[in-house]
Design an enzyme around this catalytic site. Structure first.
Site, PDB file in Angstrom:
ATOM      1  CG  ASP A  22      -2.367   0.737   1.001  1.00 13.82           C
ATOM      2  OD1 ASP A  22      -2.915   1.342  -0.175  1.00 13.82           O
ATOM      3  OD2 ASP A  22      -2.831   1.036   2.332  1.00 13.82           O
ATOM      4  CG  ASN A  70      -7.439  -2.171  -5.481  1.00 11.25           C
ATOM      5  OD1 ASN A  70      -7.131  -2.789  -5.296  1.00 11.25           O
ATOM      6  ND2 ASN A  70      -8.356  -0.917  -4.289  1.00 11.25           N
TER       7      ASN A  70
HETATM    8  C1  IPE Z   1      -5.363  -2.629  -0.180  1.00  9.17           C
HETATM    9  O1  IPE Z   1      -4.835  -1.743  -0.190  1.00  9.17           O
HETATM   10  C2  IPE Z   1      -5.639  -3.577  -1.820  1.00  9.17           C
HETATM   11  C3  IPE Z   1      -3.913  -3.230  -2.296  1.00  9.17           C
HETATM   12  C4  IPE Z   1      -2.766  -3.106  -1.473  1.00  9.17           C
HETATM   13  C5  IPE Z   1      -4.039  -4.352  -3.404  1.00  9.17           C
HETATM   14  P1  IPE Z   1      -5.994   0.463  -0.313  1.00  9.17           P
HETATM   15  O2  IPE Z   1      -5.363   1.098  -0.494  1.00  9.17           O
HETATM   16  O3  IPE Z   1      -7.010  -0.664  -1.778  1.00  9.17           O
HETATM   17  O4  IPE Z   1      -7.453  -0.243   0.483  1.00  9.17           O
HETATM   18  P2  IPE Z   1      -8.224   0.919   1.618  1.00  9.17           P
HETATM   19  O5  IPE Z   1      -8.759   1.123   0.727  1.00  9.17           O
HETATM   20  O6  IPE Z   1      -7.208   1.845   1.624  1.00  9.17           O
HETATM   21  O7  IPE Z   1      -8.242  -0.133   2.782  1.00  9.17           O
HETATM   22  C1  IPE Z   2      -1.421  -0.040  -3.392  1.00  9.53           C
HETATM   23  O1  IPE Z   2      -1.358   1.294  -3.214  1.00  9.53           O
HETATM   24  C2  IPE Z   2      -1.073   0.084  -4.435  1.00  9.53           C
HETATM   25  C3  IPE Z   2      -3.332  -0.749  -5.161  1.00  9.53           C
HETATM   26  C4  IPE Z   2      -4.228  -0.560  -4.565  1.00  9.53           C
HETATM   27  C5  IPE Z   2      -3.137  -1.589  -6.463  1.00  9.53           C
HETATM   28  P1  IPE Z   2      -2.504   2.895  -2.987  1.00  9.53           P
HETATM   29  O2  IPE Z   2      -2.838   3.154  -4.928  1.00  9.53           O
HETATM   30  O3  IPE Z   2      -3.589   2.125  -2.332  1.00  9.53           O
HETATM   31  O4  IPE Z   2      -2.575   4.111  -2.960  1.00  9.53           O
HETATM   32  P2  IPE Z   2      -1.948   5.251  -1.851  1.00  9.53           P
HETATM   33  O5  IPE Z   2      -2.951   4.443  -0.489  1.00  9.53           O
HETATM   34  O6  IPE Z   2      -3.533   5.315  -2.731  1.00  9.53           O
HETATM   35  O7  IPE Z   2      -1.459   5.394  -1.637  1.00  9.53           O
HETATM   36 MG    MG Z   3      -4.240   1.964  -0.784  1.00 14.32          MG
END
Ligand code: IPE
Ligand code: IPE
Ligand code: MG
Length: 250
Positions: A22, A70
Site C-alpha cells: 500500500d 479496487n
Molecule cells: C488494499 O489497499 C489493496 C491492495 C493493496 C491491493 P487499498 O489502498 O485498496 O486499501 P484501503 O481501501 O485503503 O483499505
Molecule cells: C497500493 O497503493 C496499490 C493498490 C491498491 C493497487 P494505493 O494505490 O492504494 O496507494 P495509496 O494508498 O492511495 O497511497
Molecule cells: Mg491504498
C-alpha cells in the site's frame, strides 16, 4: 550480505509471508506526480520483497496487488494497473526462472481483462516446476467473496450428496478457498502506515502476526522485510496456549 540478515534466525522464519502493498498513490503525490507514477515504481519493491523472502528461506509469499474493491477506482487507474500487470509479468519471467520462483494467483481471475488472464496463465504454466518459493499474486481478490464462493461450492456438493453436512470441517473449507494449495499466513506486513486488513485473507490470517510499517510501498526494500522478520522473531506465538506450555515444548 546485509547486516540485518545476520540478525535473523534462519530456523525460525515465517513459512508464509503476505504483504498488503500500500501507498503507491501517496508516494507519487509526494513528488507532485499522478497516482499511476507510484504504481509504475512499485516493481522494484516487489522484486526486493520476493528476493528477501527467498534469502531467508520462506517458501510462500503472497502479494495483494488488486482487491475486489479496487475495481471501484477511476477507470483510468484500473486500466493502468491492468496493463502494468501484463507488462511486468511478461518482463519478469526470466527472473522467475533464474530464481526458482513459482507464480500462482488467487482471486476472481475471470474478472481480469482477457490479456491479463492469458499472460497470467502463461506465466503460471512456465514457472510451475520452480520450487524455491511460491509467489502468489492476489488479483481481483476479496476475502469475503472467496468465502462466499467456498460456501456455494460446498453447498452444491451437499446437494449432490458428495459431502455430508456433519463432515464439513475447517479442512474442507480450506480446500474450497482460492488458497487451497497454500499454508496459513504466518506474517502479514502492510506498508504505508494504514493499520487494517482491507478484505485480505481473513480466514488464512486467523493466527498470523501483523506488522505495520510507515514505509510507502515503492520505497520498500529487502532491509524493510528483514526488519519485519526480526520483529516477528521477537514475538511469542502462543496459539491460545500459555507461555509456560510454549517454553516446555521449545
Ligand atoms: C488494499 O489497499 C489493496 C491492495 C493493496 C491491493 P487499498 O489502498 O485498496 O486499501 P484501503 O481501501 O485503503 O483499505
Ligand atoms: C497500493 O497503493 C496499490 C493498490 C491498491 C493497487 P494505493 O494505490 O492504494 O496507494 P495509496 O494508498 O492511495 O497511497
Ligand atoms: Mg491504498
Amino acid at each position: 550480505m546485509s547486516e540485518k540478515l545476520q540478525n535473523i534466525n534462519l530456523n525460525k522464519v515465517p513459512n508464509h509471508i503476505a504483504i498488503i502493498m500500500d501507498g503507491n498513490g501517496r508516494w507519487a503525490k509526494q513528488q507532485g506526480m499522478k497516482r499511476v507514477f507510484g504504481h509504475r515504481n512499485a516493481l522494484t519493491a516487489v522484486r526486493e520483497a520476493v528476493a528477501a523472502a527467498s534469502d531467508i528461506g520462506s517458501k510462500f509469499i503472497t502479494l495483494y496487488a488488486f482487491s475486489t474493491e479496487n475495481w471501484n477506482r477511476p477507470k483510468l487507474e484500473v486500466d493502468a494497473l491492468m496493463s502494468l500487470l501484463v507488462t511486468s509479468l511478461k518482463k519478469e519471467v526470466p527472473e522467475f526462472q533464474k530464481n526458482g520462483i513459482k507464480v500462482n494467483s488467487i482471486g476472481n481471475i475471470e474478472q481480469l481483462p482477457k490479456k491479463a488472464r492469458e499472460v497470467l496463465k502463461e506465466v503460471i504454466e512456465k514457472t510451475s516446476n520452480n520450487s524455491t518459493i511460491t509467489l502468489t499474486f492476489a488479483l481481483s481478490y476479496g476475502s469475503r467473496e472467496e468465502i462466499v464462493n467456498a460456501i456455494k461450492n460446498i453447498s452444491k456438493k451437499v446437494v449432490n450428496n458428495e459431502i455430508e453436512i456433519k463432515k464439513i470441517s475447517e479442512k474442507i473449507i480450506n480446500n474450497h478457498l482460492y488458497t487451497f494449495n497454500l499454508p496459513d499466513v504466518d506474517l502479514m506486513i502492510r506498508t504505508s502506515g494504514e493499520q487494517r486488513i482491507s478484505n485480505f485473507l481473513l480466514w488464512q490470517m486467523a493466527y498470523a502476526e501483523l506488522y505495520f510499517t510507515e514505509v510507502l510501498w515503492p520505497d520498500f526494500r529487502k532491509e524493510h522485510l528483514f526488519d519485519a522478520i526480526i520483529d516477528y522473531q521477537n514475538r511469542e506465538r502462543r496459539f491460545g496456549k500459555t507461555s509456560e506450555q510454549i517454553d516446555a515444548n521449545a
